[in-house]
Design an enzyme around this catalytic site. Structure first.
Site, PDB file in Angstrom:
ATOM      1  N   ASP A 100      26.781  41.420  44.243  1.00  0.00           N
ATOM      2  CA  ASP A 100      27.589  40.935  42.541  1.00  0.00           C
ATOM      3  C   ASP A 100      27.147  41.935  41.442  1.00  0.00           C
ATOM      4  OD1 ASP A 100      29.887  39.851  44.524  1.00  0.00           O
ATOM      5  OD2 ASP A 100      27.782  38.352  44.724  1.00  0.00           O
TER       6      ASP A 100
ATOM      7  N   HIS B 272      28.984  33.467  46.015  1.00  0.00           N
ATOM      8  CA  HIS B 272      29.730  34.860  46.972  1.00  0.00           C
ATOM      9  C   HIS B 272      30.864  34.697  47.427  1.00  0.00           C
ATOM     10  CE1 HIS B 272      29.362  38.785  47.693  1.00  0.00           C
ATOM     11  NE2 HIS B 272      29.814  37.910  49.140  1.00  0.00           N
TER      12      HIS B 272
HETATM   13  P1  NAX Z   1      29.102  43.125  61.357  1.00  0.00           P
HETATM   14  O1  NAX Z   1      30.067  42.122  61.605  1.00  0.00           O
HETATM   15  O2  NAX Z   1      28.562  44.569  60.938  1.00  0.00           O
HETATM   16  O3  NAX Z   1      27.827  42.921  61.927  1.00  0.00           O
HETATM   17  C1  NAX Z   1      27.796  41.658  62.326  1.00  0.00           C
HETATM   18  C2  NAX Z   1      26.255  41.617  62.910  1.00  0.00           C
HETATM   19  O4  NAX Z   1      25.700  39.639  63.378  1.00  0.00           O
HETATM   20  C3  NAX Z   1      26.950  41.931  64.622  1.00  0.00           C
HETATM   21  O5  NAX Z   1      26.451  42.647  65.458  1.00  0.00           O
HETATM   22  C4  NAX Z   1      27.619  40.451  65.667  1.00  0.00           C
HETATM   23  O6  NAX Z   1      27.101  40.622  66.841  1.00  0.00           O
HETATM   24  C5  NAX Z   1      25.906  39.730  64.280  1.00  0.00           C
HETATM   25  N1  NAX Z   1      25.835  38.337  64.668  1.00  0.00           N
HETATM   26  C6  NAX Z   1      27.022  37.658  65.177  1.00  0.00           C
HETATM   27  N2  NAX Z   1      26.556  36.280  65.031  1.00  0.00           N
HETATM   28  C7  NAX Z   1      25.122  36.558  65.684  1.00  0.00           C
HETATM   29  C8  NAX Z   1      24.305  35.635  65.995  1.00  0.00           C
HETATM   30  N3  NAX Z   1      24.569  34.519  66.025  1.00  0.00           N
HETATM   31  N4  NAX Z   1      23.465  36.050  65.870  1.00  0.00           N
HETATM   32  C9  NAX Z   1      22.716  36.942  65.724  1.00  0.00           C
HETATM   33  N5  NAX Z   1      24.039  38.309  65.580  1.00  0.00           N
HETATM   34  C10 NAX Z   1      24.931  37.800  65.318  1.00  0.00           C
HETATM   35  O7  NAX Z   1      28.619  42.733  59.710  1.00  0.00           O
HETATM   36  P2  NAX Z   1      28.011  43.139  58.596  1.00  0.00           P
HETATM   37  O8  NAX Z   1      29.414  44.542  57.873  1.00  0.00           O
HETATM   38  O9  NAX Z   1      27.040  44.125  58.722  1.00  0.00           O
HETATM   39  O10 NAX Z   1      27.919  42.299  57.142  1.00  0.00           O
HETATM   40  C11 NAX Z   1      27.764  40.434  57.727  1.00  0.00           C
HETATM   41  C12 NAX Z   1      27.508  39.311  57.185  1.00  0.00           C
HETATM   42  O11 NAX Z   1      27.071  40.510  55.958  1.00  0.00           O
HETATM   43  C13 NAX Z   1      29.100  39.483  56.918  1.00  0.00           C
HETATM   44  O12 NAX Z   1      28.630  38.563  57.063  1.00  0.00           O
HETATM   45  C14 NAX Z   1      29.815  40.015  55.902  1.00  0.00           C
HETATM   46  O13 NAX Z   1      30.604  38.641  55.378  1.00  0.00           O
HETATM   47  C15 NAX Z   1      28.213  39.653  54.596  1.00  0.00           C
HETATM   48  N6  NAX Z   1      28.827  40.346  53.525  1.00  0.00           N
HETATM   49  C16 NAX Z   1      27.822  39.663  52.859  1.00  0.00           C
HETATM   50  C17 NAX Z   1      27.834  39.995  51.397  1.00  0.00           C
HETATM   51  C18 NAX Z   1      26.585  39.204  50.014  1.00  0.00           C
HETATM   52  O14 NAX Z   1      27.263  40.010  48.913  1.00  0.00           O
HETATM   53  N7  NAX Z   1      26.394  38.444  50.584  1.00  0.00           N
HETATM   54  C19 NAX Z   1      27.868  41.140  50.649  1.00  0.00           C
HETATM   55  C20 NAX Z   1      28.492  42.129  52.195  1.00  0.00           C
HETATM   56  C21 NAX Z   1      28.971  42.150  53.521  1.00  0.00           C
HETATM   57  O15 NAX Z   1      30.544  40.922  53.081  1.00  0.00           O
END
Ligand code: NAX
Length: 333
Positions: free
Chosen positions: A159, A187
């Site tokens: 952000d 966030h």
């Molecule tokens: P993806 O869905 O591409 O990847 C997430 C990965 O996490 C998948 O491979 C899934 O299998 C794995 N996963 C799920 N549960 C798990 C667990 N218990 N232990 C280990 N791995 C697990 O998502 P991606 O685009 O990489 O985003 C990841 C996270 O970042 C999401 O929650 C998203 O909302 C968050 N974000 C946060 C941001 C921030 O500024 N704080 C910005 C970007 C993003 O939106």
């Protein structure tokens, strides 16, 4: 050369990790002379993809990368780690309410907090990226009582970077001419991107961004809205959420935590609140922080006007609500 340090990235088969792992392994966070052992945690359904990521990391032929340990076992993942990028989370699916998402995710972060408590180094630095990032970080810390609360942070750097980029574009200056834009609070769409204390260098002279833009309606209206809704705009365009920029922001966050901020400059991080600026205590609230010797400190003494106070109030209330929902989920387990 130094001894290798162990770094865990969760959600390692996901799209943010795909950019993040490369940046870390190139030495952009912990330094170009710090060898690394990367622990990659994901869930069993993602094992195939994770194998591909491991192959690509090998094929990058990166000199600092000494070992890669892919796993679905939190014990292996968190063992002796010095830093943790908690990216993995349950994504929001169609028809899922915010509450359902929060409930699914706090359970993940409770389990990971417990694993960090047992297996990680006691000075581990934890950055939570997975949403709802602030509340996930709070839960993680709550279940890792042997690790200082200061070691759990949530990412609002994306952000901050978005807000800084908007201001630089508006003033037609390079990005590094703009400093000290603040992100307050959660966030989420209630965050408050605050340009009041930001500065910009124009023709060699440092001045206030507020004066340089000189457009209160824009700075309190459109600017705030663009930053708050930037994530949604990227999803609308890309059909996927921000990944490259999120990975870069995660690196910036951890890099500054390790290496410190420059004198007179600060960055925004979700950190445990001590009630500064009237924010609720004991939630993970994004504040401007200065970092020296790997310790962050909330910047004190900034003036927040009535407009700002009303915004801090809204985002603080949301964090309190999330906290009570999350605690209810955890204690019901
Ligand atoms: P993806 O869905 O591409 O990847 C997430 C990965 O996490 C998948 O491979 C899934 O299998 C794995 N996963 C799920 N549960 C798990 C667990 N218990 N232990 C280990 N791995 C697990 O998502 P991606 O685009 O990489 O985003 C990841 C996270 O970042 C999401 O929650 C998203 O909302 C968050 N974000 C946060 C941001 C921030 O500024 N704080 C910005 C970007 C993003 O939106």
């Amino acid at each position: 050369m130094a001894e290798p340090i162990r770094i865990v990235v969760t959600g390692a088969a996901g799209q943010i990790a795909y950019s993040l792992l490369y940046m870390i392994a190139r030495g952009e966070v912990f330094g170009k002379d710090q060898p690394l052992i990367l622990h990659l945690l994901d869930i069993p359904q993602a094992v195939g993809v994770l194998e591909g990521v491991v192959m690509e990391l090998a094929d990058c032929a990166l000199p600092l990368l000494r070992e890669v340990i892919p796993t679905t076992d939190p014990v292996v993942a968190f063992k002796d780690v010095s830093a943790a990028f908690l990216v993995g989370a349950m994504p929001r699916r169609d028809g899922m309410e915010r509450k359902d998402l929060l409930s699914a995710n706090v359970k993940i972060f409770k389990a990971q907090g417990q694993a960090l408590d047992k297996y990680a180094k006691k000075d581990v630095k934890v950055l939570v990226v997975g949403n709802p990032a602030n509340t996930n970080a709070l839960i993680c810390s709550h279940y890792a009582p042997s690790i200082p609360k200061e070691n759990f942070t949530a990412m609002t750097r994306l952000d901050q970077n978005r807000a800084t980029a908007q201001i630089a574009a508006k003033l037609s200056v390079p990005i590094d001419a703009v400093k000290n834009v603040i992100i307050w609070g959660n966030h989420s769409s209630t965050q408050f991107p605050d340009p009041k204390h930001a500065t910009v260098v124009v023709n060699g002279q440092s001045k206030s961004v507020w004066d340089a833009i000189n457009d209160k309606d824009f700075l309190q209206g459109k600017f705030v809205e663009i930053v708050q809704k930037r994530g949604a705009a990227v999803i609308a365009a890309r059909k996927l959420s921000s990944a490259m920029s999120a990975a870069k922001a995660a690196c910036d966050h951890m890099h500054d935590w390790y290496n410190g901020t420059k004198p007179g400059e600060y960055v925004s991080m979700g950190v445990v609140s001590d009630g500064s600026y009237g924010a609720p205590k004991d939630v993970i609230f994004s504040f401007p922080v200065e970092i020296v010797n790997k310790q962050w400190k909330i910047v004190q003494g900034l003036t927040v006007d009535e407009f700002g106070k009303s915004k801090l109030d809204i985002t603080g209330k949301e964090l309190l609500e999330e906290k009570s929902e999350a605690m209810a989920v955890c204690s019901a387990e």
